[in-house]
Design a protein around this motif. Sequence first.
Motif, PDB file in Angstrom:
ATOM      1  N   GLN A   6       0.824  -1.209   0.000  1.00 15.77           N
ATOM      2  CA  GLN A   6       0.000   0.000   0.000  1.00 15.77           C
ATOM      3  C   GLN A   6       0.858   1.258   0.000  1.00 15.77           C
ATOM      4  OE1 GLN A   6      -2.314  -0.754   3.511  1.00 15.77           O
ATOM      5  NE2 GLN A   6      -3.972  -1.772   2.406  1.00 15.77           N
ATOM      6  N   LEU A   7       1.973   1.218   0.713  1.00 15.57           N
ATOM      7  CA  LEU A   7       2.875   2.375   0.737  1.00 15.57           C
ATOM      8  C   LEU A   7       3.564   2.563  -0.606  1.00 15.57           C
ATOM      9  CD1 LEU A   7       4.260   4.582   2.475  1.00 15.57           C
ATOM     10  CD2 LEU A   7       6.003   2.896   3.051  1.00 15.57           C
ATOM     11  N   LYS A   8       3.903   1.471  -1.253  1.00 16.14           N
ATOM     12  CA  LYS A   8       4.613   1.534  -2.537  1.00 16.14           C
ATOM     13  C   LYS A   8       3.686   1.919  -3.678  1.00 16.14           C
ATOM     14  CE  LYS A   8       7.999  -1.262  -5.101  1.00 16.14           C
ATOM     15  NZ  LYS A   8       8.691  -2.574  -5.112  1.00 16.14           N
ATOM     16  N   TYR A   9       2.427   1.464  -3.618  1.00 18.86           N
ATOM     17  CA  TYR A   9       1.453   1.752  -4.676  1.00 18.86           C
ATOM     18  C   TYR A   9       0.197   2.362  -4.045  1.00 18.86           C
ATOM     19  CZ  TYR A   9       4.441  -1.341  -7.402  1.00 18.86           C
ATOM     20  OH  TYR A   9       5.514  -1.918  -8.032  1.00 18.86           O
ATOM     21  N   PRO A  10       0.250   3.632  -3.669  1.00 19.87           N
ATOM     22  CA  PRO A  10      -0.907   4.244  -2.987  1.00 19.87           C
ATOM     23  C   PRO A  10      -2.131   4.397  -3.883  1.00 19.87           C
ATOM     24  CG  PRO A  10       0.768   5.891  -3.482  1.00 19.87           C
ATOM     25  CD  PRO A  10       1.379   4.563  -3.812  1.00 19.87           C
ATOM     26  N   SER A  11      -1.950   4.401  -5.202  1.00 25.52           N
ATOM     27  CA  SER A  11      -3.086   4.569  -6.118  1.00 25.52           C
ATOM     28  C   SER A  11      -3.388   3.289  -6.879  1.00 25.52           C
ATOM     29  CB  SER A  11      -2.787   5.707  -7.109  1.00 25.52           C
ATOM     30  OG  SER A  11      -1.601   5.431  -7.846  1.00 25.52           O
ATOM     31  N   PHE A  12      -3.129   2.149  -6.256  1.00 24.61           N
ATOM     32  CA  PHE A  12      -3.413   0.875  -6.920  1.00 24.61           C
ATOM     33  C   PHE A  12      -4.915   0.772  -7.170  1.00 24.61           C
ATOM     34  CE2 PHE A  12      -3.557  -3.863  -7.091  1.00 24.61           C
ATOM     35  CZ  PHE A  12      -2.627  -4.021  -8.112  1.00 24.61           C
ATOM     36  N   PRO A  13      -5.331   0.346  -8.378  1.00 29.69           N
ATOM     37  CA  PRO A  13      -6.763   0.436  -8.736  1.00 29.69           C
ATOM     38  C   PRO A  13      -7.690  -0.487  -7.959  1.00 29.69           C
ATOM     39  CG  PRO A  13      -5.508  -0.684 -10.463  1.00 29.69           C
ATOM     40  CD  PRO A  13      -4.510  -0.122  -9.503  1.00 29.69           C
ATOM     41  N   THR A  14      -7.180  -1.561  -7.371  1.00 31.35           N
ATOM     42  CA  THR A  14      -8.045  -2.472  -6.613  1.00 31.35           C
ATOM     43  C   THR A  14      -7.548  -2.578  -5.176  1.00 31.35           C
ATOM     44  OG1 THR A  14      -6.725  -4.417  -7.210  1.00 31.35           O
ATOM     45  CG2 THR A  14      -8.542  -3.836  -8.667  1.00 31.35           C
ATOM     46  N   LYS A  15      -8.448  -2.995  -4.291  1.00 32.41           N
ATOM     47  CA  LYS A  15      -8.087  -3.179  -2.890  1.00 32.41           C
ATOM     48  C   LYS A  15      -7.419  -4.530  -2.707  1.00 32.41           C
ATOM     49  CE  LYS A  15     -10.023  -3.488   1.760  1.00 32.41           C
ATOM     50  NZ  LYS A  15     -11.254  -3.476   2.585  1.00 32.41           N
ATOM     51  N   VAL A  16      -6.250  -4.523  -2.096  1.00 32.14           N
ATOM     52  CA  VAL A  16      -5.526  -5.757  -1.822  1.00 32.14           C
ATOM     53  C   VAL A  16      -6.045  -6.319  -0.499  1.00 32.14           C
ATOM     54  CG1 VAL A  16      -3.265  -6.826  -1.532  1.00 32.14           C
ATOM     55  CG2 VAL A  16      -3.514  -4.854  -3.027  1.00 32.14           C
ATOM     56  N   THR A  17      -6.600  -7.513  -0.540  1.00 34.47           N
ATOM     57  CA  THR A  17      -7.182  -8.132   0.651  1.00 34.47           C
ATOM     58  C   THR A  17      -6.102  -8.823   1.475  1.00 34.47           C
ATOM     59  OG1 THR A  17      -7.627 -10.215  -0.503  1.00 34.47           O
ATOM     60  CG2 THR A  17      -9.326  -8.496  -0.608  1.00 34.47           C
ATOM     61  N   PRO A  18      -6.362  -9.070   2.755  1.00 30.54           N
ATOM     62  CA  PRO A  18      -5.375  -9.789   3.572  1.00 30.54           C
ATOM     63  C   PRO A  18      -5.030 -11.174   3.020  1.00 30.54           C
ATOM     64  CG  PRO A  18      -6.989  -8.709   4.984  1.00 30.54           C
ATOM     65  CD  PRO A  18      -7.474  -8.553   3.583  1.00 30.54           C
ATOM     66  N   SER A  19      -6.022 -11.871   2.451  1.00 32.15           N
ATOM     67  CA  SER A  19      -5.716 -13.194   1.886  1.00 32.15           C
ATOM     68  C   SER A  19      -4.794 -13.074   0.681  1.00 32.15           C
ATOM     69  CB  SER A  19      -7.015 -13.898   1.486  1.00 32.15           C
ATOM     70  OG  SER A  19      -7.725 -13.143   0.518  1.00 32.15           O
ATOM     71  N   GLN A  20      -4.968 -12.031  -0.116  1.00 31.93           N
ATOM     72  CA  GLN A  20      -4.066 -11.823  -1.252  1.00 31.93           C
ATOM     73  C   GLN A  20      -2.669 -11.437  -0.774  1.00 31.93           C
ATOM     74  OE1 GLN A  20      -6.320  -8.851  -3.359  1.00 31.93           O
ATOM     75  NE2 GLN A  20      -7.296 -10.358  -4.698  1.00 31.93           N
ATOM     76  N   ALA A  21      -2.593 -10.662   0.309  1.00 34.25           N
ATOM     77  CA  ALA A  21      -1.284 -10.325   0.872  1.00 34.25           C
ATOM     78  C   ALA A  21      -0.586 -11.579   1.390  1.00 34.25           C
ATOM     79  CB  ALA A  21      -1.448  -9.295   1.992  1.00 34.25           C
ATOM     80  N   THR A  22      -1.345 -12.480   2.007  1.00 35.13           N
ATOM     81  CA  THR A  22      -0.763 -13.742   2.465  1.00 35.13           C
ATOM     82  C   THR A  22      -0.250 -14.559   1.289  1.00 35.13           C
ATOM     83  OG1 THR A  22      -2.260 -13.768   4.358  1.00 35.13           O
ATOM     84  CG2 THR A  22      -1.228 -15.846   3.765  1.00 35.13           C
ATOM     85  N   PHE A  23      -1.015 -14.582   0.202  1.00 36.61           N
ATOM     86  CA  PHE A  23      -0.580 -15.301  -0.996  1.00 36.61           C
ATOM     87  C   PHE A  23       0.716 -14.701  -1.537  1.00 36.61           C
ATOM     88  CE2 PHE A  23      -0.491 -15.737  -5.604  1.00 36.61           C
ATOM     89  CZ  PHE A  23      -0.643 -17.106  -5.759  1.00 36.61           C
ATOM     90  N   MET A  24       0.803 -13.375  -1.606  1.00 35.83           N
ATOM     91  CA  MET A  24       2.025 -12.733  -2.099  1.00 35.83           C
ATOM     92  C   MET A  24       3.206 -13.068  -1.205  1.00 35.83           C
ATOM     93  SD  MET A  24       0.956  -8.958  -3.477  1.00 35.83           S
ATOM     94  CE  MET A  24       0.429  -8.365  -1.875  1.00 35.83           C
ATOM     95  N   PHE A  25       2.976 -13.037   0.100  1.00 34.97           N
ATOM     96  CA  PHE A  25       4.056 -13.318   1.037  1.00 34.97           C
ATOM     97  C   PHE A  25       4.582 -14.739   0.859  1.00 34.97           C
ATOM     98  CE2 PHE A  25       4.467 -15.442   5.263  1.00 34.97           C
ATOM     99  CZ  PHE A  25       5.788 -15.096   5.508  1.00 34.97           C
TER     100      PHE A  25
END
Length: 743
Positions: free
Chosen positions: A232-251
Amino acid sequence: MNGSSNSHASSSSSPSRTNIVYIPEAGYDAQPQPAFDYHSLDGQDPSICIDNGAHSWRAGFSSMNTPYIDRPNITARYKERKFGRNLLLFGRDTEVDANSRSNIRSMFDGDLLIHSDLLECALDFTFCTLGIDSSKIEQPVVMTERLANPLFSRAMTSELLFELYNAPSVTFGIDSLFAFSRQKHQDGLAVSLGHQASTVIPILNGKGIMSRAKRIPWGGANASELMLKLAQLKYPSFPTKVTPSQATFMFRETCYFSTDYDEDLRSLADPAKLSEMTKVVQFPFTAPEVNEKTEAELAAAAERRREQGKRLQEMQARQRAEKLAKKMADLEEHKLIQSERPQYKKAEFIARLREMTDFDNEADLDAYIKRTEAEIRKKQRKDLGMEEEPEEEPSFPLVDRPDSDLTEEEIKEKRRQRLMKAGWEARVRAREEKKKERARVEEEKRLEEEERTTNLSGWSLRLKEEQEAVIARIQERKKRKAQLGDRKSAAAQNRMKNIASLAAEEKSSTSKKRKKGEDDDGFGMDDSDWHVYREIGGDEESEAEEDDQQLLDSLESRLLQYDPSFNEEQTLVGRAEAKNKLINAFVRGGLPPGEKFDCEDIRLNHQLHLNVERIRVPETWFQPSMWGIDSAGLGEVAGWVLDGFEEEERRRLMQCIFITGGGANIPNLIPKMRNVLTPILPFRAPLKIVSSLDGGDPRLEAWKGMAEWSSTAEAKEARVTRAEYEEYGGEWLKEHRWGNVPP
């Protein structure tokens, strides 16, 4: 090409890359999990093994090789609006729609089990999926619990199993110790990288030493949250909301442990290496409908644009020719009137002149004809590509004659000629000053050339010092502009004070009329009085910025031309480009060669580029203080636990450092652990670190361990029966090697 709701299909046209990771479009199971054939267990006496983790719920019969149920430990319970039904969803099914996602809850608060209603929902789902359709549970239940689990959490679970499901017996044990039980070693260290916390438990002579166990308040949930915040800090204007489950997947899909974190960070100062380590995370998107034109249509459109440009040029040329022809015709009319001068008396000619034209005297007519002829010649020479004619020195015959010898009309003409002569002399002086300035500049160039040829190093050093001073002024000016944009900064506050002071002075000066004969204060007579207005308006800053930029361009061009040690990277533009390359690699790295970021491309706009985050997030297990956690790192805690034993015991413990939990799947964990432990352990002491007995998933080691252990005699002795529950209460437990110590 028509748009499609399948984003991955639309992104398949991009170049093939191995560094791209696709976020799953649906987080739920399209097909429901079938119920297990419970009656196939006839003749067997297995236990029901449940690994109740803060992230995952794993359950199955002990006779199975892997858990039959392996789902996220989350529940969604809500009332459907369309049909008015009460729905209960568990695991990945909670991601089915927006209503279910908004009602997701966990039975844990951090690492503490507190919600008995959600635990009941999970148990209902488990027993139904395992095919148990009787009114009571016939098999013993074995469940995991946290290290130093509070008594009320254990009592809550026991009450549900005994009172609601009529379980014959219940056994609790620590998940990481169950995982360690699969090892053939009697001594070792059980390191668990859990979802909400990480624990280190020493095992000596086949029994966990709870008094030496340690807990770190950092786990996979914290790492996922950190990944989300960094994205969120790196892409403050990202067009979609990143959900916690998606953040877990990225991690889980992109991160890895760095064996030398500090050295890797220093190496990432190179934009090429930063781009090389970048992983591109592609999020789902819906491509808009685009009607692609054929080659013929594109060629026709380009031809139309060329024709329009050609017609515009022809129209402009025709307008210029018409204006010139009109001016020439007007000139001929005035020349014709001028040629009629001998035919009339002076007064009659002036009257005719006023009637036919807008001029009042002959001198104005002559000046107009001369000026128009010059303009026509200038335009004609310009159209032919010829140089301009040199300006002729005008004559002013009436300037030196006394007024007594002149008529009234000639006196007026004398005044006009005097003004024209003053303008001519001013232009002559300006040309002379320009010549002198050119001569001065040529002399400075000659002196500088002489210095450069005789002392190149000194000349270069002087110009570099001037360059640094100019760059410092430019950067300071930019910093000041940025500060003025912040109303709370000192520069902005000072500016507002100046404005307020001027307003107060203006109000006081207008409120009191100056008495007759009272002297003015003289403000504005001196140029320095206007400094405050230039400071407020920014005019002085703008002029100084332009002058500094011209000076900097001159210095850098001379250094590039004559100093072989000075290159493009040392210029202000080169420094900015190097910084921009690093920023571009940080934000948009990982693109294939030749592909540039297009802000209009919806596919590229739905991408996250992860590079530094890939090693920064896992590093928190070893340096929690980086993110404000007041705790020692995993390696430091493990070393401290080992140092608490005698030398011989420590050597035995070092022969089996077993790592389990979801975080054990992160690559490079074992090399990282070895690099951290080696410096703090005895010199050349043997060290063995493992994460899975059969090379499988470390996440399943706890369930497999409890399934194997549940059929042993020790497990049968450790069971708390229903009679013991009724006599001693839900907080009662029996001590065994892999469980918590009873109070």
